[in-house]
Design an enzyme around this catalytic site. Structure first.
Site, PDB file in Angstrom:
ATOM      1  CG  HIS A 143     -26.733   1.795  21.181  1.00 33.67           C
ATOM      2  ND1 HIS A 143     -27.837   1.944  20.368  1.00 33.67           N
ATOM      3  CD2 HIS A 143     -26.494   0.450  21.228  1.00 33.67           C
ATOM      4  CE1 HIS A 143     -28.256   0.758  19.952  1.00 33.67           C
ATOM      5  NE2 HIS A 143     -27.454  -0.160  20.469  1.00 33.67           N
ATOM      6  CB  VAL A 154     -22.106   6.155  17.466  1.00 36.73           C
ATOM      7  CG1 VAL A 154     -21.937   5.955  18.976  1.00 36.73           C
ATOM      8  CG2 VAL A 154     -21.075   5.340  16.720  1.00 36.73           C
ATOM      9  CD  GLU A 155     -29.465   5.081  18.962  1.00 38.12           C
ATOM     10  OE1 GLU A 155     -30.581   5.438  18.561  1.00 38.12           O
ATOM     11  OE2 GLU A 155     -29.272   4.064  19.652  1.00 38.12           O
ATOM     12  CB  VAL A 156     -23.637  10.609  21.566  1.00 38.97           C
ATOM     13  CG1 VAL A 156     -23.087  11.295  22.812  1.00 38.97           C
ATOM     14  CG2 VAL A 156     -22.487  10.035  20.723  1.00 38.97           C
ATOM     15  CB  ALA A 193     -31.300   3.220  16.004  1.00 42.05           C
TER      16      ALA A 193
END
Length: 321
Positions: A143, A154-156, A193
């Site tokens: 994301h 970036v959220e993994v 986030a």
């Protein structure tokens, strides 16, 4: 997934809305070839227009030697071209049923070494891998924060059965793009986030709705205060520095102002934004009056220019995350 993987040279992108188009701009700027699909009428023309408008912004961050805004192929369905794809970034609607169908097809046809990432902004991948019968262990959330071609985050987010190799592959790929991936260790709605953003925005809406502060002054409180600090040191490091720094700074600050913060939080709960139509209408009306006085295109242009300058400065500061 296999421990030996080939270099990522071609990315498959599904969806060319605001997020998908921004991802594509970033991929192209790093010299990757992109295979794209989007069933919406006029999608290719809108993508071309987006790339033309925003290419100067990605160019300002530095282009790979082979980078070109035309290095992509628009196809009817990326799933029919997965033999040429090394990584997939899905940007379909935030709809579980639609994502289930997309991921079932991708999982059935993609090579075993391909990570299949979703840009989902809040739906955990465990909710849409239910029809993946081949290798759901390489599916995860990747994301970004909008716009992906500028904002590094970036959220993994793996689901419970995502393999560590897939997480590592995704993290390494996003780093190679100049991104700052974070590993969200456990699925939670909205991830990290967006949950932080909702907490701040909910209180912002309440303060404006109640007439405590104007929309312009509310935003100024963030952009000239909290936001400036948090762009450099996040809330936890900011607290530690506020408590004198070092290992004991964070604990000292919480012990010193914790009781006051607890009282403020109780008042916030008492005046929590309600999310009803009436509440939404009230705050929208106040913000709308402010927006009427502004040129949104100029705001976005200046935001991006200043953001690029800030990102360049942050790269020189090794101790800032």
């Amino acid at each position: 997934m296999p421990t030996t993987t080939s270099p990522i040279k071609t990315v498959g992108v599904i969806g060319t809305g605001v997020i998908g188009a921004s991802w594509i701009a970033l991929f192209l700027s790093r010299g990757l070839f992109v295979i794209v699909s989007d069933p919406a009428p006029g999608a290719k023309a809108r993508l071309d227009a987006f790339l033309q408008k925003h290419w100067s912004a990605v160019e300002a961050q530095g282009l790979a030697g082979s980078a070109a805004p035309s290095s992509y192929e628009f196809v009817d369905d990326v799933a029919d071209h997965l033999d040429k794809v090394d990584f997939v970034q899905e940007n379909g609607p935030e709809n579980v049923a639609i994502k289930r169908a997309i991921f079932a097809k991708l999982d059935a046809r993609a090579r075993a070494d391909i990570v299949i990432a979703s840009s989902s902004s809040g739906i955990p991948s465990s909710q849409f891998i239910t029809d993946c019968t081949h290798m759901p262990s390489r599916v995860l959330i990747g994301h970004p924060f909008n716009p992906p071609h500028l904002i590094p985050l970036v959220e993994v987010v793996p689901h419970a059965s995502t393999s560590p190799a897939a997480v590592e592959r995704a993290m390494d790929f996003y780093r190679s793009l100049g991104k700052r991936p974070i590993h969200v260790r456990a699925e939670t709605p909205g991830f990290v986030a967006n949950r932080l953003q909702v907490a701040v925005c909910s209180e912002a809406y309440s303060l404006v709705q109640r007439g405590v502060v104007s929309p312009a002054d509310l935003d100024a409180a963030m952009t000239t205060g909290l936001g400036l600090r948090w762009a450099l040191t996040g809330p936890l490091m900011t607290n530690a520095l506020g408590g004198g720094g070092g290992m004991d700074g964070f604990r000292h600050l919480l012990e010193h102002i914790g009781p006051g913060m607890a009282a403020w939080e109780a008042d916030m709960r008492e005046h929590q934004f309600g999310w009803s139509k009436e509440d939404l209408g009230a705050v929208s009306g106040e913000v709308g009056k402010w927006m009427e006085k502004l040129d949104a295109d100029e705001v976005q242009k200046e935001r991006d220019e200043v953001l690029l300058a800030l990102l360049k400065l942050k790269k020189k500061a090794a101790s800032l995350v």
